[in-house]
Design an enzyme around this catalytic site. Structure first.
Site, mmCIF file in Angstrom:
data_model
loop_
_atom_site.group_PDB
_atom_site.id
_atom_site.type_symbol
_atom_site.label_atom_id
_atom_site.label_comp_id
_atom_site.label_asym_id
_atom_site.label_seq_id
_atom_site.Cartn_x
_atom_site.Cartn_y
_atom_site.Cartn_z
ATOM 1 N N LYS A 12 0.938 -1.178 0.175
ATOM 2 C CA LYS A 12 0.162 0.023 0.012
ATOM 3 C C LYS A 12 0.711 1.369 0.066
ATOM 4 O O LYS A 12 2.118 1.298 0.422
ATOM 5 C CB LYS A 12 -1.013 0.012 1.323
ATOM 6 N N VAL A 98 10.799 -4.599 2.897
ATOM 7 C CA VAL A 98 10.544 -4.795 4.592
ATOM 8 C C VAL A 98 10.867 -3.722 5.268
ATOM 9 O O VAL A 98 11.909 -2.918 5.123
ATOM 10 C CB VAL A 98 11.590 -5.951 4.970
ATOM 11 N N ALA A 99 10.130 -3.358 6.220
ATOM 12 C CA ALA A 99 10.133 -2.211 7.075
ATOM 13 C C ALA A 99 10.247 -0.911 6.363
ATOM 14 O O ALA A 99 11.086 -0.072 6.556
ATOM 15 C CB ALA A 99 11.315 -2.269 7.961
ATOM 16 N N GLY A 100 9.484 -1.071 5.420
ATOM 17 C CA GLY A 100 9.465 0.342 4.262
ATOM 18 C C GLY A 100 8.521 1.210 4.241
ATOM 19 O O GLY A 100 8.110 2.199 3.374
ATOM 20 N N MET A 102 5.325 0.212 3.549
ATOM 21 C CA MET A 102 4.357 -0.230 2.539
ATOM 22 C C MET A 102 3.482 -1.280 3.188
ATOM 23 O O MET A 102 2.847 -2.169 2.281
ATOM 24 C CB MET A 102 5.236 -0.814 1.262
ATOM 25 N N GLY A 104 4.120 -4.234 4.385
ATOM 26 C CA GLY A 104 4.682 -5.643 3.805
ATOM 27 C C GLY A 104 4.272 -6.945 5.036
ATOM 28 O O GLY A 104 3.681 -7.709 4.639
ATOM 29 N N SER A 106 2.023 -6.527 7.202
ATOM 30 C CA SER A 106 0.454 -6.618 7.614
ATOM 31 C C SER A 106 0.130 -7.325 6.290
ATOM 32 O O SER A 106 -0.994 -8.211 6.512
ATOM 33 C CB SER A 106 0.152 -5.121 7.118
ATOM 34 N N ALA A 107 0.350 -7.269 4.995
ATOM 35 C CA ALA A 107 -0.032 -7.973 3.815
ATOM 36 C C ALA A 107 0.095 -9.322 4.233
ATOM 37 O O ALA A 107 -0.822 -10.196 3.773
ATOM 38 C CB ALA A 107 0.798 -7.557 2.587
ATOM 39 N N ASP A 139 -2.776 -1.539 10.057
ATOM 40 C CA ASP A 139 -2.728 -1.747 8.475
ATOM 41 C C ASP A 139 -3.311 -3.161 7.892
ATOM 42 O O ASP A 139 -3.606 -3.289 6.612
ATOM 43 C CB ASP A 139 -1.240 -1.717 7.905
HETATM 44 C C1 CDM Z 1 2.052 4.176 9.332
HETATM 45 C C2 CDM Z 1 1.045 3.253 8.865
HETATM 46 O O1 CDM Z 1 1.741 2.349 8.128
HETATM 47 C C3 CDM Z 1 0.095 4.227 7.849
HETATM 48 O O2 CDM Z 1 -0.853 3.098 7.035
HETATM 49 C C4 CDM Z 1 0.407 2.738 10.094
HETATM 50 O O3 CDM Z 1 -0.288 3.887 10.555
HETATM 51 C C5 CDM Z 1 1.017 1.712 10.773
HETATM 52 O O4 CDM Z 1 0.143 0.552 10.966
HETATM 53 P P1 CDM Z 1 0.939 -0.569 11.488
HETATM 54 O O5 CDM Z 1 2.336 -0.760 10.949
HETATM 55 O O6 CDM Z 1 -0.291 -1.653 11.338
HETATM 56 O O7 CDM Z 1 0.955 -0.363 13.134
HETATM 57 P P2 CDM Z 1 0.671 -1.433 14.386
HETATM 58 O O8 CDM Z 1 1.040 -2.616 14.401
HETATM 59 O O9 CDM Z 1 -0.895 -1.099 14.507
HETATM 60 O O10 CDM Z 1 1.140 -0.367 15.622
HETATM 61 C C6 CDM Z 1 2.527 -0.340 15.741
HETATM 62 C C7 CDM Z 1 2.811 0.972 16.475
HETATM 63 O O11 CDM Z 1 2.713 2.244 15.690
HETATM 64 C C8 CDM Z 1 2.233 3.169 16.141
HETATM 65 N N1 CDM Z 1 0.681 3.582 15.706
HETATM 66 C C9 CDM Z 1 0.067 2.943 14.879
HETATM 67 C C10 CDM Z 1 -0.783 3.177 14.293
HETATM 68 C C11 CDM Z 1 -1.661 4.150 14.922
HETATM 69 N N2 CDM Z 1 -2.774 4.602 14.137
HETATM 70 N N3 CDM Z 1 -1.223 5.253 15.643
HETATM 71 C C12 CDM Z 1 0.238 4.717 16.225
HETATM 72 O O12 CDM Z 1 0.747 5.331 17.032
HETATM 73 C C13 CDM Z 1 2.045 2.735 17.884
HETATM 74 O O13 CDM Z 1 3.274 3.188 18.393
HETATM 75 C C14 CDM Z 1 2.223 1.196 17.691
HETATM 76 O O14 CDM Z 1 2.475 0.530 18.755
HETATM 77 N N1 ATP Z 2 5.638 -11.218 7.435
HETATM 78 C C1 ATP Z 2 6.445 -9.970 7.981
HETATM 79 N N2 ATP Z 2 7.343 -9.409 6.724
HETATM 80 C C2 ATP Z 2 8.090 -8.354 7.171
HETATM 81 N N3 ATP Z 2 8.354 -7.964 8.357
HETATM 82 C C3 ATP Z 2 7.312 -8.803 9.375
HETATM 83 C C4 ATP Z 2 6.492 -9.802 9.118
HETATM 84 N N4 ATP Z 2 6.039 -9.976 10.179
HETATM 85 C C5 ATP Z 2 6.732 -9.251 11.322
HETATM 86 N N5 ATP Z 2 7.546 -8.599 10.721
HETATM 87 C C6 ATP Z 2 8.368 -7.392 11.345
HETATM 88 O O1 ATP Z 2 7.768 -6.017 11.041
HETATM 89 C C7 ATP Z 2 8.833 -4.943 11.003
HETATM 90 C C8 ATP Z 2 8.011 -4.037 10.020
HETATM 91 O O2 ATP Z 2 8.076 -4.634 8.810
HETATM 92 P P1 ATP Z 2 7.077 -4.310 7.437
HETATM 93 O O3 ATP Z 2 7.579 -4.692 6.318
HETATM 94 O O4 ATP Z 2 5.563 -4.795 7.860
HETATM 95 O O5 ATP Z 2 7.026 -2.697 7.645
HETATM 96 P P2 ATP Z 2 6.373 -1.577 7.088
HETATM 97 O O6 ATP Z 2 6.033 -1.974 5.816
HETATM 98 O O7 ATP Z 2 7.239 -0.234 7.511
HETATM 99 O O8 ATP Z 2 5.041 -1.537 7.873
HETATM 100 P P3 ATP Z 2 3.517 -0.427 7.983
HETATM 101 O O9 ATP Z 2 3.964 0.281 6.591
HETATM 102 O O10 ATP Z 2 2.610 -1.427 8.209
HETATM 103 O O11 ATP Z 2 4.087 0.136 9.115
HETATM 104 C C9 ATP Z 2 9.964 -5.595 10.509
HETATM 105 O O12 ATP Z 2 11.006 -5.115 10.815
HETATM 106 C C10 ATP Z 2 9.783 -7.177 11.067
HETATM 107 O O13 ATP Z 2 10.435 -7.160 12.185
#
Ligand code: CDM
Ligand code: ATP
Length: 299
Positions: A12, A98-100, A102, A104, A106-107, A139
């Site tokens: 996303k 990863v951790a970008g 986007m 990932g 959550s997907a 997400d």
């Molecule tokens: C930045 C976004 O990716 C935008 O879509 C999301 O808001 C993050 O969603 P996500 O990675 O699914 O986050 P969650 O796993 O629910 O929460 C991780 C951490 O992000 C922060 N968090 C997340 C969502 C939100 N509405 N407020 C927050 O402050 C909180 O510190 C929480 O402990």
């Molecule tokens: N299936 C998975 N794939 C990637 N990372 C994962 C997974 N499950 C747990 N994680 C953990 O989640 C952290 C964030 O990874 P992810 O790729 O979801 O980040 P993100 O895209 O920044 O997430 P968001 O956009 O939802 O905030 C990683 O550093 C990893 O430790």
């Protein structure tokens, strides 16, 4: 014969991410306009003696393979609700950075949930699946439904958004990730002592999406986490500038970053911007993708 189920699931980009003040539970209320984009992970589940996770793809080494993996957590959540053992081999073929920023992980959570439901014949309703998704992360519900949606609350309460055309994007992948909680924490630090308004979706942005108008969308894109991501990773400013100089209609940080997103007029222009971003040396890779994309789908 051992049956397997494979689910394809998109990444996303947040075309609007309006962030409110921190709530007592530590989360932030959002007006989060999600757009699913055509970069996909594929998650395959196969019956096994015990739960295990494997991952392939260029970033596989950064993905946790223990019970913290969101795909494993999804399998456990569904199995627990239905009183069955989560004995399944989950393989993630990872193409989403990863951790970008986007979504990932959550997907993969949404994909594993759908795949296990199909494999086990649990017959969970869409409502139950969305409820489990919301427990897994803010997400995750959007990763299940895809397309475009407005997320309110902490982003998990979804309303479908109409999109009247295809938008073309380039995603510049940075070296190393950014922690989502750290970026929200930096947002709090940067906004401390200021009056943070209640988040609201932009009517002009929703109109641009509905009309499929990339020029209008470019003018209305916004990410309240961008300043925080730039504060933690100042080099992203150079990436944003390189994409804009190459002819992108708009540039922004994707979600919590550090991936940066560039909206372009068409696919050809997207390829040119991607080439220029790579040549600029300001990113690790540049990926072209259309939107919207469908949500998690059994293939
Ligand atoms: C930045 C976004 O990716 C935008 O879509 C999301 O808001 C993050 O969603 P996500 O990675 O699914 O986050 P969650 O796993 O629910 O929460 C991780 C951490 O992000 C922060 N968090 C997340 C969502 C939100 N509405 N407020 C927050 O402050 C909180 O510190 C929480 O402990
Ligand atoms: N299936 C998975 N794939 C990637 N990372 C994962 C997974 N499950 C747990 N994680 C953990 O989640 C952290 C964030 O990874 P992810 O790729 O979801 O980040 P993100 O895209 O920044 O997430 P968001 O956009 O939802 O905030 C990683 O550093 C990893 O430790």
């Amino acid at each position: 014969m051992t049956r397997s189920v494979t689910v394809r699931v998109p990444a996303k980009v947040n075309v609007q991410l309006a962030v409110g003040a921190p709530r007592p539970d530590g989360f932030h209320d959002l007006a989060n306009v999600f757009l699913a984009v055509g970069l996909y992970d594929e998650v395959t589940v196969t019956p096994a003696e015990a739960l295990r996770v494997t991952c392939s793809g260029p970033d596989a080494g950064q993905v946790p393979l223990d019970a913290t993996n969101l795909a494993a957590r999804a399998a456990i959540a569904l199995a627990t609700r239905h009183g069955i053992a989560p004995d399944v081999h989950i393989h993630i073929d990872k193409d989403i950075p990863v951790a970008g920023g986007m979504a990932g992980g959550s997907a993969d959570g949404a994909a594993a949930l759908l795949a296990c439901d199909a494999l086990w014949g649990t017959g969970a309703s869409q409502g139950e699946l969305l409820e489990i998704c919301a427990e897994l992360g803010s997400d995750v519900p959007f990763s299940l439904v895809g397309g475009a949606a407005l997320g309110t609350g902490r982003g998990e309460q979804l309303t479908t958004v109409d999109v009247g055309g295809t938008f073309h994007w380039v995603f510049a992948v940075a070296d190393g990730g950014l922690s989502t909680p750290a970026v929200y924490g930096e947002f709090d630090r940067l906004t401390a002592g200021t009056d943070v308004p209640a988040p609201a979706a932009s009517p002009a942005l929703l109109t641009a999406l509905r009309e499929g108008d990339a020029t209008e969308l470019a003018e209305t894109l916004g990410n309240d986490l961008q300043a925080a991501a730039l504060s933690l990773r100042p080099s992203l400013a150079g990436t944003l500038a390189a994409g804009t100089a190459a002819g992108a209609l708009a540039a922004l940080v994707s979600g919590s970053g550090p991936t940066t997103a560039f909206l372009t007029a068409d696919e050809e222009s997207a390829r040119k911007v991607a080439d220029a971003l790579l040549a600029s040396g300001t990113c690790r890779s540049a990926r072209v993708a259309p939107s919207p994309a469908p949500g998690a789908t059994v293939v």
